[in-house]
Design an enzyme around this catalytic site. Structure first.
Site, PDB file in Angstrom:
ATOM      1  N   GLU A  73      -5.432   0.858   5.982  1.00  0.00           N
ATOM      2  CA  GLU A  73      -5.554   1.234   7.390  1.00  0.00           C
ATOM      3  C   GLU A  73      -6.710   0.500   8.064  1.00  0.00           C
ATOM      4  OE1 GLU A  73      -3.612   2.807   9.334  1.00  0.00           O
ATOM      5  OE2 GLU A  73      -2.172   3.406   7.810  1.00  0.00           O
TER       6      GLU A  73
ATOM      7  N   CYS B  92      15.860  -2.639  22.518  1.00  0.00           N
ATOM      8  CA  CYS B  92      16.303  -1.287  22.885  1.00  0.00           C
ATOM      9  C   CYS B  92      17.703  -0.959  22.359  1.00  0.00           C
ATOM     10  CB  CYS B  92      16.253  -1.129  24.405  1.00  0.00           C
ATOM     11  SG  CYS B  92      14.573  -1.231  25.079  1.00  0.00           S
TER      12      CYS B  92
ATOM     13  N   LEU C 136     -10.493 -12.530   7.266  1.00  0.00           N
ATOM     14  CA  LEU C 136      -9.762 -11.429   7.881  1.00  0.00           C
ATOM     15  C   LEU C 136     -10.357 -11.034   9.234  1.00  0.00           C
ATOM     16  CD1 LEU C 136      -7.253  -9.830   7.140  1.00  0.00           C
ATOM     17  CD2 LEU C 136      -8.710  -8.134   6.025  1.00  0.00           C
ATOM     18  N   GLY C 137     -11.593 -11.465   9.491  1.00  0.00           N
ATOM     19  CA  GLY C 137     -12.218 -11.237  10.789  1.00  0.00           C
ATOM     20  C   GLY C 137     -12.722  -9.816  10.982  1.00  0.00           C
TER      21      GLY C 137
ATOM     22  N   CYS D 170      17.476   0.622  19.017  1.00  0.00           N
ATOM     23  CA  CYS D 170      16.513   1.718  18.871  1.00  0.00           C
ATOM     24  C   CYS D 170      17.236   3.047  18.622  1.00  0.00           C
ATOM     25  CB  CYS D 170      15.644   1.826  20.115  1.00  0.00           C
ATOM     26  SG  CYS D 170      14.379   3.115  19.985  1.00  0.00           S
TER      27      CYS D 170
ATOM     28  N   TYR E 290      -7.720   7.604  15.013  1.00  0.00           N
ATOM     29  CA  TYR E 290      -6.442   7.132  14.479  1.00  0.00           C
ATOM     30  C   TYR E 290      -6.482   7.030  12.954  1.00  0.00           C
ATOM     31  CZ  TYR E 290      -3.021   3.995  12.598  1.00  0.00           C
ATOM     32  OH  TYR E 290      -2.063   3.458  11.785  1.00  0.00           O
TER      33      TYR E 290
ATOM     34  N   GLN F  68      -6.294  -4.129  14.312  1.00  0.00           N
ATOM     35  CA  GLN F  68      -6.297  -5.379  15.083  1.00  0.00           C
ATOM     36  C   GLN F  68      -5.866  -6.595  14.259  1.00  0.00           C
ATOM     37  OE1 GLN F  68     -10.484  -4.599  16.563  1.00  0.00           O
ATOM     38  NE2 GLN F  68      -9.543  -5.132  18.506  1.00  0.00           N
ATOM     39  N   THR F  69      -5.071  -6.361  13.220  1.00  0.00           N
ATOM     40  CA  THR F  69      -4.639  -7.456  12.350  1.00  0.00           C
ATOM     41  C   THR F  69      -3.176  -7.251  11.977  1.00  0.00           C
ATOM     42  OG1 THR F  69      -6.884  -7.503  11.424  1.00  0.00           O
ATOM     43  CG2 THR F  69      -5.189  -8.753  10.261  1.00  0.00           C
TER      44      THR F  69
ATOM     45  N   CYS G  14      10.416  -1.392  18.982  1.00  0.00           N
ATOM     46  CA  CYS G  14       9.731  -1.113  20.250  1.00  0.00           C
ATOM     47  C   CYS G  14       8.561  -2.086  20.426  1.00  0.00           C
ATOM     48  CB  CYS G  14       9.255   0.338  20.294  1.00  0.00           C
ATOM     49  SG  CYS G  14       8.883   0.933  21.959  1.00  0.00           S
TER      50      CYS G  14
ATOM     51  N   TRP H 109       0.812  -1.220   0.000  1.00  0.00           N
ATOM     52  CA  TRP H 109       0.000   0.000   0.000  1.00  0.00           C
ATOM     53  C   TRP H 109       0.844   1.268   0.000  1.00  0.00           C
ATOM     54  CZ3 TRP H 109      -0.678  -4.068   3.406  1.00  0.00           C
ATOM     55  CH2 TRP H 109      -0.010  -3.988   4.627  1.00  0.00           C
TER      56      TRP H 109
ATOM     57  N   ASP I 165      -2.299   5.067  17.630  1.00  0.00           N
ATOM     58  CA  ASP I 165      -2.909   3.782  17.964  1.00  0.00           C
ATOM     59  C   ASP I 165      -2.144   3.173  19.135  1.00  0.00           C
ATOM     60  OD1 ASP I 165      -0.518   2.987  16.860  1.00  0.00           O
ATOM     61  OD2 ASP I 165      -1.395   1.629  15.384  1.00  0.00           O
TER      62      ASP I 165
END
Length: 355
Positions: free
Chosen positions: A35, A197, A78-79, A200, A118, A40-41, A190, A22, A136
């Site tokens: 998006e 860390c 995909l739920g 990061c 979001y 949640q996926t 993260c 995308w 999010d």
């Protein structure tokens, strides 16, 4: 004045950002689809669905002109099916009320079905270059560590503080890269558990890291136990055709097809439950037979244990007393009907038995 974390973050992103299908689009339609799918996926799960979706519905207009059943079929597996229904509704709203032009501002975007704060921020920043935060759970995790926020992450004080912090850090004119950089940092470095860390780019600025608190941020409240609900489903034949029903368009698994049945009440046997449910749902008498299979599935707030029973039709004419529609279909044609995970497992098992 640019916040000190901006340049290290964007430098890391330009060197390490993910290549995602995308991100090759400038069309807000593709940004919006990705998006919504990513809610949640996991990204790895979304990629093939996004690619199939864009082949099937390459434009906003093609989605608006599709039927709900076509949309649910492409989405199947995909739920969280309300996302697909809302995509379909929103496409029609944009075509009918906005003349096919995507709204630009978070305020306008938030008025569309299925688009929260979001997603509105993500679309506005990525598709239109707006200086809007896209906050999010991933961004909340990063900022709770950067600023060692001790309030529970879902509390209003924590949410307000994080929103204000992200807004103050976001560099003018670079909202798209900034938001996507945070997404990629949350995915690669993260992490919720055992964050990397040492790798990061922001470790020098991270208060939780300097205090050794990174594993304790964000602070989460204890979750209540998830209940398990026992349900039944009927495998009901009329000669070589099996009966399926279409769930009401609103609510859990709305618009999907299933094998009829329902919840086992306290003190009921599986046989008694399926006979009662079929009477209530279809107005017919059935006799419960052998167990066809037992299936387990977890939803957001509960789990189910489903017992599919082979049943014999005794009397009455089936009517959709609860469902939107009923259908007698050949077993081989079951793949043509969009279904949830458990009913798809049952249908595939039926197909295997006759081949």
């Amino acid at each position: 004045m640019t916040h000190p974390i901006v340049e290290p973050l964007l430098g890391w992103y330009h060197a390490n950002g993910r290549t995602l299908p995308w991100r090759g689009y400038t069309d807000p339609y593709a940004v919006w689809i990705s998006e919504i799918m990513l809610q949640q996926t996991r990204v790895d799960t979304v990629i093939p669905y996004f690619q199939k979706w864009m082949l099937t519905f390459p434009t906003l207009e093609s989605l608006a002109n599709a039927s709900q059943q076509e949309v649910l079929s492409v989405w199947e597996g995909l739920g969280y099916y309300s996302r697909a229904r809302n995509l379909h509704k929103t496409a029609r709203v944009i075509v009918d009320s906005y003349h096919g032009r995507f709204p630009h501002t978070p305020k306008e975007l938030s008025l569309l079905p299925g688009i929260g704060a979001y997603t509105a921020g993500a679309i506005a920043s990525i598709a239109f270059g707006a200086d809007e935060p896209a906050i999010d759970g991933n961004v909340q995790r990063i900022f709770s560590r950067l600023f060692d926020i001790s309030e529970p992450i879902k509390s209003n004080p924590a949410k307000i503080r994080i929103h204000d912090l992200v807004k103050s850090v976001l560099p003018p004119g670079r909202g798209s890269d900034f938001n996507q950089a945070l997404m990629d940092l949350a995915n690669a470095v993260c992490l919720p558990k055992n964050p990397h860390c040492a790798d990061c780019p922001l470790k020098s600025y991270c208060e939780a890291y300097s205090l050794g608190n990174q594993e304790y941020r964000p602070v989460k409240a204890d979750k209540p136990p998830v209940p398990t609900v026992q349900v039944t489903a009927a495998i009901l034949f009329d000669h070589d055709r099996v009966l399926i029903t279409r769930r009401p368009s609103k609510g859990l698994l709305g618009g999907l097809w299933e094998f009829p049945g329902g919840k086992i009440e306290p003190g009921e046997t599986q046989a008694a439950a399926i006979q009662r449910e079929i009477k209530e749902e279809l107005g017919i008498e059935v006799q419960a037979g052998v167990l066809f299979g037992t299936y387990h599935h977890a939803y957001t707030h509960f789990k189910i244990e489903l017992f599919a029973l082979e049943c014999k039709w005794i009397s009455g004419v089936p009517k959709p007393l609860v469902a939107d529609e009923i259908m007698w279909t050949s077993v081989n044609d079951l793949l043509k009907f969009p279904m949830g995970k458990v009913d798809r497992l049952i249908s595939k098992q039926l197909i295997q038995q006759i081949t």
